[in-house]
Design a protein around this motif. Structure first.
Motif, PDB file in Angstrom:
ATOM      1  N   TYR A 113      16.611  10.194   2.184  1.00  0.00           N
ATOM      2  CA  TYR A 113      17.363  11.348   2.671  1.00  0.00           C
ATOM      3  C   TYR A 113      16.632  12.651   2.353  1.00  0.00           C
ATOM      4  CZ  TYR A 113      21.288  14.345   3.859  1.00  0.00           C
ATOM      5  OH  TYR A 113      22.082  15.286   4.439  1.00  0.00           O
ATOM      6  N   GLU A 114      16.184  12.738   1.097  1.00  0.00           N
ATOM      7  CA  GLU A 114      15.516  13.982   0.663  1.00  0.00           C
ATOM      8  C   GLU A 114      14.196  14.197   1.401  1.00  0.00           C
ATOM      9  OE1 GLU A 114      16.249  15.223  -3.330  1.00  0.00           O
ATOM     10  OE2 GLU A 114      18.090  15.290  -2.112  1.00  0.00           O
ATOM     11  N   GLU A 168      14.309  18.635  17.888  1.00  0.00           N
ATOM     12  CA  GLU A 168      15.771  18.794  17.920  1.00  0.00           C
ATOM     13  C   GLU A 168      16.481  17.675  18.695  1.00  0.00           C
ATOM     14  OE1 GLU A 168      13.547  20.895  19.116  1.00  0.00           O
ATOM     15  OE2 GLU A 168      14.012  21.392  21.200  1.00  0.00           O
ATOM     16  N   LYS A 169      15.699  16.849  19.387  1.00  0.00           N
ATOM     17  CA  LYS A 169      16.293  15.705  20.094  1.00  0.00           C
ATOM     18  C   LYS A 169      16.371  14.469  19.207  1.00  0.00           C
ATOM     19  CE  LYS A 169      16.348  16.783  24.633  1.00  0.00           C
ATOM     20  NZ  LYS A 169      17.404  16.357  25.538  1.00  0.00           N
ATOM     21  N   LEU A 170      15.785  14.554  18.017  1.00  0.00           N
ATOM     22  CA  LEU A 170      15.703  13.368  17.166  1.00  0.00           C
ATOM     23  C   LEU A 170      16.765  13.392  16.070  1.00  0.00           C
ATOM     24  CD1 LEU A 170      11.804  13.243  16.858  1.00  0.00           C
ATOM     25  CD2 LEU A 170      13.247  11.797  18.311  1.00  0.00           C
ATOM     26  N   TRP A 171      17.405  12.255  15.863  1.00  0.00           N
ATOM     27  CA  TRP A 171      18.366  12.053  14.782  1.00  0.00           C
ATOM     28  C   TRP A 171      17.808  10.969  13.870  1.00  0.00           C
ATOM     29  CZ3 TRP A 171      23.951  13.336  14.664  1.00  0.00           C
ATOM     30  CH2 TRP A 171      24.295  14.322  15.605  1.00  0.00           C
ATOM     31  N   VAL A 172      18.158  11.038  12.592  1.00  0.00           N
ATOM     32  CA  VAL A 172      17.734   9.937  11.736  1.00  0.00           C
ATOM     33  C   VAL A 172      18.908   9.401  10.933  1.00  0.00           C
ATOM     34  CG1 VAL A 172      15.332  10.718  11.519  1.00  0.00           C
ATOM     35  CG2 VAL A 172      17.009  11.437   9.832  1.00  0.00           C
ATOM     36  N   THR A 173      18.814   8.121  10.601  1.00  0.00           N
ATOM     37  CA  THR A 173      19.805   7.518   9.719  1.00  0.00           C
ATOM     38  C   THR A 173      19.080   7.004   8.490  1.00  0.00           C
ATOM     39  OG1 THR A 173      19.588   5.253  10.558  1.00  0.00           O
ATOM     40  CG2 THR A 173      21.108   6.711  11.729  1.00  0.00           C
ATOM     41  N   ASP A 231       0.857  -1.194   0.000  1.00  0.00           N
ATOM     42  CA  ASP A 231       0.000   0.000   0.000  1.00  0.00           C
ATOM     43  C   ASP A 231       0.897   1.251   0.000  1.00  0.00           C
ATOM     44  OD1 ASP A 231      -2.351   1.467   0.130  1.00  0.00           O
ATOM     45  OD2 ASP A 231      -2.406   1.419   2.306  1.00  0.00           O
ATOM     46  N   TYR A 232       1.007   1.946   1.121  1.00  0.00           N
ATOM     47  CA  TYR A 232       1.892   3.120   1.122  1.00  0.00           C
ATOM     48  C   TYR A 232       3.353   2.698   1.210  1.00  0.00           C
ATOM     49  CZ  TYR A 232       1.963   2.611   6.279  1.00  0.00           C
ATOM     50  OH  TYR A 232       2.109   2.148   7.551  1.00  0.00           O
ATOM     51  N   PHE A 233       4.238   3.649   0.923  1.00  0.00           N
ATOM     52  CA  PHE A 233       5.668   3.319   0.980  1.00  0.00           C
ATOM     53  C   PHE A 233       6.435   4.389   1.766  1.00  0.00           C
ATOM     54  CE2 PHE A 233       9.776   2.250  -1.380  1.00  0.00           C
ATOM     55  CZ  PHE A 233      10.008   1.148  -0.600  1.00  0.00           C
ATOM     56  N   LYS A 234       7.660   4.636   1.343  1.00  0.00           N
ATOM     57  CA  LYS A 234       8.589   5.479   2.107  1.00  0.00           C
ATOM     58  C   LYS A 234       8.004   6.791   2.644  1.00  0.00           C
ATOM     59  CE  LYS A 234      12.687   4.072   0.026  1.00  0.00           C
ATOM     60  NZ  LYS A 234      13.866   4.231  -0.813  1.00  0.00           N
ATOM     61  N   ARG A 235       7.462   7.568   1.726  1.00  0.00           N
ATOM     62  CA  ARG A 235       7.057   8.910   2.123  1.00  0.00           C
ATOM     63  C   ARG A 235       6.048   8.860   3.274  1.00  0.00           C
ATOM     64  NH1 ARG A 235       6.899  11.106  -2.225  1.00  0.00           N
ATOM     65  NH2 ARG A 235       8.561  12.623  -1.963  1.00  0.00           N
ATOM     66  N   GLU A 236       4.995   8.054   3.092  1.00  0.00           N
ATOM     67  CA  GLU A 236       3.968   8.013   4.132  1.00  0.00           C
ATOM     68  C   GLU A 236       4.505   7.423   5.432  1.00  0.00           C
ATOM     69  OE1 GLU A 236       0.602   6.705   1.723  1.00  0.00           O
ATOM     70  OE2 GLU A 236      -0.664   7.260   3.446  1.00  0.00           O
ATOM     71  N   ALA A 254      20.484  18.729   8.078  1.00  0.00           N
ATOM     72  CA  ALA A 254      21.437  17.753   7.548  1.00  0.00           C
ATOM     73  C   ALA A 254      22.391  17.221   8.620  1.00  0.00           C
ATOM     74  CB  ALA A 254      22.224  18.377   6.404  1.00  0.00           C
ATOM     75  N   GLU A 255      22.718  18.069   9.615  1.00  0.00           N
ATOM     76  CA  GLU A 255      23.693  17.578  10.608  1.00  0.00           C
ATOM     77  C   GLU A 255      23.104  16.495  11.522  1.00  0.00           C
ATOM     78  OE1 GLU A 255      22.852  20.737   9.929  1.00  0.00           O
ATOM     79  OE2 GLU A 255      22.401  21.814  11.776  1.00  0.00           O
ATOM     80  N   ARG A 256      21.805  16.300  11.460  1.00  0.00           N
ATOM     81  CA  ARG A 256      21.243  15.196  12.255  1.00  0.00           C
ATOM     82  C   ARG A 256      20.724  14.037  11.397  1.00  0.00           C
ATOM     83  NH1 ARG A 256      18.858  19.310  15.402  1.00  0.00           N
ATOM     84  NH2 ARG A 256      16.762  18.606  14.832  1.00  0.00           N
ATOM     85  N   ILE A 257      21.147  14.031  10.123  1.00  0.00           N
ATOM     86  CA  ILE A 257      20.817  12.881   9.257  1.00  0.00           C
ATOM     87  C   ILE A 257      22.124  12.166   8.918  1.00  0.00           C
ATOM     88  CG2 ILE A 257      19.646  12.081   7.169  1.00  0.00           C
ATOM     89  CD1 ILE A 257      18.265  14.775   6.966  1.00  0.00           C
ATOM     90  N   VAL A 258      22.193  10.906   9.216  1.00  0.00           N
ATOM     91  CA  VAL A 258      23.438  10.171   9.019  1.00  0.00           C
ATOM     92  C   VAL A 258      23.213   9.074   7.975  1.00  0.00           C
ATOM     93  CG1 VAL A 258      25.248   8.832  10.165  1.00  0.00           C
ATOM     94  CG2 VAL A 258      23.952  10.531  11.474  1.00  0.00           C
TER      95      VAL A 258
END
Ligand code: ATP
Ligand code: MG
Ligand code: MG
Ligand code: MG
Length: 482
Positions: free
Chosen positions: A136-137, A122-127, A99-104, A147-151
C-alpha cells in the motif's frame, strides 16, 4: 499498437531489466499431473519457486499460452458473456526467483504501463491485500497513486466475484499477497471499481496481477516467511491490447477482429457484432492450440474438454445457419494472426485442420437432429422452466450433446436444466446395461467412470453470467474432465 507489438514490447522491456526471455511452455503441464491445462505463466516455473529446480537465471519473462476451460480456473461459461474472458489467452509475465521483490515489481509494472504503453495514470486503479501495508505504502507514497484509487481487498472467502488478493500454490507451499492493476474504461461502460459489488462489469478491468510469494504454509496452516521471496506476475495480452487499442472489449482488438471476420465469412454472417462469432473466434484458438500441444478429441479428460469446446463452436455455427463443416477452415486465419509468434502452430496447420474436420464431420451428423429435439422440448417451456433429465440424457447419449452444451443453450433461452433427472436417466441406462451384461460398454458413456452423485446445482440467473453445475460437489466440467 498491434497485439504482436504489445507482446514484443513487454518481452523487450523486461529483457532490458535483466530478465531471461523464456518461450511459452505447452498447454499440457509437464510438471504437474494434477493440473488439467497450463492456466498461468508461473506453471512452468513451479518447481523453481519452491527450490526443487534450479535455473541459470533469477529473472524471467514470458508470454505464456493458457487455457482456462476446466479444473480450478474455468472461464468457458464466461465466453460470450463478458468482454474480458477467453478459454485460450496469452499471459504476459515477469518472474523473480528470490531476486527482486515487491518494490521492484511494482516499479517495473508502473514504468511499463505509463511510459512504454503510455497509459494515463489517472485511468489506473490498484488493489492490495488487506493486510499488506508495505505494498500500500509503495503505491501511495512512492508511485503516488492517490488513496482513492487504491483498494484494500481481503480473502473474500465465499464471495463469488470479488478479487481474492491472497494467492496460494496449493493447500501447503508458497503463498502470499497480490496486488492487481485495473484499467477504467470510462463511464460509457457498465461496472464498478474493484472491491465493489459491480466489479464484475466491463468498466474496471483487471489487467495485471502481481503476486508476492512471501510465506510457506505448512499442513497445520502456519505461515513462515520464505528466506527468498519471489515474484510472479500475469497480464492478459488481449486485455492490455483492448486498452491500448482504445476499445472496450477484447473481441474488438485487431487479432480478434480478423478471426471474427473469418468466422463471419465461413458462416455467411453479415452482422459482425453477432455474439456467436465471438464465441467461434475464441474457440478456434483454444481448439487449435490444444491440438498443437497433443490433445485430441475424446470422451474423457483433456480430450473431452477439447470435444466440448469444438461442439460449442459448431453449435454457434449452426445458430448462424451453418449446418455444414466450416470450423477447420478458420485455422488458416489463425495461423495468419498468430503463426509468427507460435511457429508450431504454422508447422502443424494441416494436422490441426484434419483433426478438427474429422470432429466436425462426426458431430454435424447428429447436431441438426439433436437441435430439433431440443428446440421441440424448449418450445413448450416458459422462461424459468426446467428442461427434463430424460431429454438431457437423450441429447447426451444419442446426439453427442455434452451436458454443458445443452445447459448453455438453455441458459440463452432462460431455462434451467434438471441435472438430478439427467443423472437418474444415466443410472437407469447403466442398470439396464449391467443387467444385460453390457456394463463395460455403458461405462464408456459415463463421466470417465466417475460415480455421479448429484449434490445440487446453482444457476446464478441474477446477473445472467455464470452457470455452475455441480455433481459430487465439483462442477460438471471437472467431473467430465476426470
Ligand atoms: P478475472 O478476475 O478477470 O477473472 P483473474 O483474477 O481470474 O481474472 P488471474 O488469475 O489473476 O486472473 O490471471 C492474471 C491475468 O490474466 C489477469 O489479470 C487477466 O489480465 C488475465 N486473464 C485471466 N483470466 C483470463 C481469461 N479467461 N481470458 C483472458 N485473460 C485472462
Ligand atoms: Mg478469473
Ligand atoms: Mg480477478
Ligand atoms: Mg487476478
Amino acid at each position: 499498437m498491434k497485439t504482436s507489438e504489445i507482446r514484443q514490447k513487454f518481452l523487450s522491456f523486461f529483457e532490458s531489466k535483466g530478465h531471461n526471455v523464456v518461450p511459452s511452455s505447452s498447454l499440457i503441464p509437464g510438471n504437474d499431473p494434477t493440473l488439467l491445462f497450463t492456466n498461468a505463466g508461473m506453471v512452468q516455473f513451479k518447481d523453481v519457486f519452491t527450490g526443487k529446480e534450479a535455473r541459470s537465471y533469477q529473472r524471467a519473462v514470458s508470454s505464456q499460452r493458457c487455457v482456462r476451460a476446466g479444473g480450478k480456473h474455468n472461464d468457458l461459461e464466461n465466453v460470450g458473456y463478458t468482454a474480458r474472458h477467453h478459454t485460450f489467452f496469452e499471459m504476459l509475465g515477469n518472474f523473480s526467483f528470490g531476486d527482486y521483490f515487491k518494490r521492484e515489481a511494482i516499479y517495473h509494472a508502473w514504468e511499463l504501463l505509463t511510459t512504454v504503453y503510455n497509459l494515463p495514470p489517472e485511468k489506473l486503479w490498484v488493489t492490495v491485500y488487506q493486510e499488506d501495508d508495505e505494498a500500500y505504502e509503495i503505491w501511495q507514497k512512492e508511485i503516488k497513486v492517490p488513496a482513492e484509487r487504491i483498494v484494500r481487498i481481503g480473502d473474500n472467502k465465499g464471495a463469488r466475484y470479488a478479487s481474492d488478493n491472497f494467492w496460494q500454490m496449493g493447500d501447503t507451499g508458497p503463498c502470499g499477497p497480490c496486488s492487481e492493476i485495473f484499467y477504467d474504461h470510462g463511464p460509457d461502460v457498465w461496472g464498478g471499481p474493484p472491491g465493489s459489488p459491480e466489479e464484475d462489469g466491463d468498466r474496471y478491468i483487471e489487467v495485471w496481477n502481481l503476486v508476492f510469494m512471501q510465506f510457506e504454509r505448512d499442513a497445520d496452516g502456519n505461515m513462515t516467511p520464505l528466506p527468498k521471496p519471489c515474484v510472479d506476475t500475469g497480464m492478459g495480452l488481449e486485455r492490455i491490447a483492448a486498452v491500448l487499442q482504445h476499445v472496450h472489449s477484447n473481441y474488438e482488438i485487431d487479432l480478434f477482429q480478423a478471426l471474427i471476420k473469418a468466422a463471419a465469412r465461413e458462416t455467411g454472417t453479415t452482422d459482425l457484432g453477432n455474439n456467436s462469432l465471438k464465441v467461434i473466434a475464441d474457440h478456434i484458438r483454444a481448439c487449435s492450440f490444444l491440438i498443437v500441444d497433443g490433445v485430441i478429441p475424446s470422451n474423457e479428460g483433456r480430450g473431452y474438454v477439447l470435444r466440448r469446446i469444438v461442439r460449442r463452436a459448431l453449435r454457434h455455427g449452426h445458430k448462424l445457419g451453418q449446418s455444414g463443416v466450416f470450423f477447420h477452415r478458420l485455422v488458416a486465419d489463425l495461423v495468419a494472426q498468430m503463426g509468427d509468434a507460435y511457429p508450431e502452430l504454422a508447422t502443424q496447420q494441416a494436422r490441426v485442420e484434419q483433426v478438427l474436420r474429422q470432429e466436425e464431420e462426426r458431430f454435424s451428423e447428429t447436431l441438426e437432429n439433436g437441435m430439433k429435439i431440443l428446440d421441440g422440448a424448449l418450445a413448450s417451456l416458459p422462461e424459468g422452466g426446467v428442461l427434463d433429465g430424460q431429454t438431457l440424457f437423450t441429447l447426451y447419449d444419442t446426439y453427442g450433446f455434452p451436458v454443458d452444451l445443452t445447459a448453455d443453450i438453455c441458459r440463452e433461452r432462460k431455462v434451467n436444466v434438471d441435472l438430478p433427472g439427467f443423472e437418474a436417466a444415466m443410472n437407469r441406462q447403466r442398470e439396464q446395461a449391467r443387467a444385460a451384461g453390457k456394463f463395460k460398454a455403458a461405462e464408456g458413456l459415463s463421466y470417465s467412470g466417475v460415480e455421479t452423485r448429484f449434490e445440487g446445482y446453482e444457476h446464478l440467473q441474477a446477473e445472467g453470467r455464470v452457470t455452475a453445475l455441480y455433481l459430487n460437489g465439483v462442477s460438471v466440467d471437472q467431473v467430465q474432465a476426470g
